[in-house]
Scaffold this active site. Structure first.
Site, mmCIF file in Angstrom:
data_model
loop_
_atom_site.group_PDB
_atom_site.id
_atom_site.type_symbol
_atom_site.label_atom_id
_atom_site.label_comp_id
_atom_site.label_asym_id
_atom_site.label_seq_id
_atom_site.Cartn_x
_atom_site.Cartn_y
_atom_site.Cartn_z
ATOM 1 N N HIS A 259 41.621 45.672 40.760
ATOM 2 C CA HIS A 259 40.341 46.219 41.209
ATOM 3 C C HIS A 259 39.660 45.285 42.199
ATOM 4 O O HIS A 259 39.762 44.063 42.108
ATOM 5 C CB HIS A 259 39.431 46.470 40.004
ATOM 6 N N ASN A 260 38.978 45.886 43.167
ATOM 7 C CA ASN A 260 38.170 45.179 44.177
ATOM 8 C C ASN A 260 38.981 44.376 45.175
ATOM 9 O O ASN A 260 38.402 43.659 46.007
ATOM 10 C CB ASN A 260 37.141 44.229 43.526
#
Length: 363
Positions: A259-260
């Site tokens: 994620h991210n």
């Protein structure tokens, strides 16, 4: 489909040697090549097998003496493997996906499909999804709520695209790839043993039982144009902002992007690479197979990692890294050479100790 050697050479921006009118309908290795195929003998060592087959034409290397090899025609590219890219595209028979929408597919009425889209058996296209013109979805694909897929996409069997994911043009995904799964984000009510270990470098842990609370992934994934995703590769959605992948990136099988993560353009991510959350990767980065990248790091443009490298700190642009922990490749190789010399060094030290002991005893 059959092509003349001249047709192939023209399509590749090259010159045909010999009988350019000779036609071929496929490619083969030199030893198994038939008379209606073009042999891939792009190095002298490969050309040694030509007499074992029936090749009349071959893709060789620049300057090769094709007549001496008994051929009627040849193509002599300056960079054979690059020429092979174009040749393989011409000769690819495809996967046999049928045009149109299969009767077993479930397409939500609010979904928007471009022209000449092919939707295979048992596909599910969710509400508000957009499928670009000329896209092909193999069997059992899923496109989630409000997801967007650009023109000319090719999704093989079992690809899953999650809600709100946005993907550019000419996306290719191999079987089982997943874009837009939730990120691996969990937290404990109190400071966890993992946090203590990171702060103390492992000097302090915990034996207390801990439960994990889930942090939901509110972001999505945005992918640029001309990206390819390997079989069973996964790109997770962001926690709050989107996970980003730039134009032209290529991912091998079983790659994992957390994620991210932000990945620049034209990166090559090889098999079993794992990139932990919130790491930023520059442009033209190559991560060799089984490379592991820790979270919240920055990897600069044009970095290359060798296989099984473990990146635990930021890497400046242009570095070639290897080892665990990752270090400059030349430093790692020198360290490895030193490690191999250790047994001999231990024997030499033992011999010196023995000699010194004898001298001390004589005194």
């Amino acid at each position: 489909m059959a092509y003349s050697i001249q047709d192939i050479a023209t399509a590749l921006g090259l010159t045909a040697e010999g009988n350019g009118a000779l036609t071929v309908s496929g490619v083969a290795e030199p030893a198994t090549c038939g008379p209606d195929q073009i042999a891939l003998a792009m190095r002298p060592a490969y050309a040694e097998d030509l007499p074992h087959g029936q090749a009349r034409a071959a893709m060789l290397w620049q300057g090769a003496d094709w007549r001496a090899l008994g051929l009627e025609a040849a193509i002599l590219p300056p960079r054979p493997r690059f020429a092979m890219s174009g040749l393989s595209a011409m000769m690819d028979p495809g996967q046999g996906y049928a045009p149109g929408i299969h009767p077993s597919a479930v397409v939500d009425p609010s979904a928007i499909l471009g022209t000449e889209v092919s939707i295979g058996p048992f596909c599910v296209i969710g509400p508000g999804a957009r499928i670009g013109a000329g896209s092909v979805l193999g069997p059992q694909c899923h496109i989630g709520w409000k997801a967007s897929l650009g023109d000319g996409a090719l999704l093989h069997a079992g690809v899953r695209i999650g809600a709100r994911v946005r993907i550019g043009a000419r996306f290719i995904a191999q079987p089982g790839a997943v874009v837009g799964a939730d990120g691996f984000s969990f937290v404990t009510p109190e400071v966890s043993g993992v946090e203590r270990a990171r702060e103390s470098l492992g000097a302090e842990g915990t034996d207390a039982a801990q439960s994990w609370a889930r942090i939901h992934s509110l972001g999505a994934v945005r992918i640029g144009d001309d990206v390819e995703l390997g079989a069973n590769a996964c790109i997770d959605r962001g926690t709050v902002r989107d996970t980003l992948v730039g134009d032209g990136c290529k991912f091998d099988n079983l790659a994992q992007v957390g994620h991210n993560v932000v990945i620049g353009r034209d990166c090559l991510i090889c098999a079993q690479v794992g990139i932990a959350g919130s790491t930023r990767i520059g442009n033209n980065v190559v991560l060799g197979g089984q490379t592991g990248v820790s979270d919240n790091l920055v990897i600069g443009d044009n970095v290359i990692t060798g296989g099984a490298t473990k990146v635990l700190a930021n890497v400046p642009a242009g570095r070639v890294m290897l080892g665990y922990p990752a270090m400059k490749m030349d430093t790692h190789i020198e360290s490895y050479k030193g490690l191999r010399r250790l047994p001999r060094l231990f024997r030499d030290v033992a011999a010196l100790q023995k000699a010194v002991s004898k001298l001390v005893g004589n005194d």
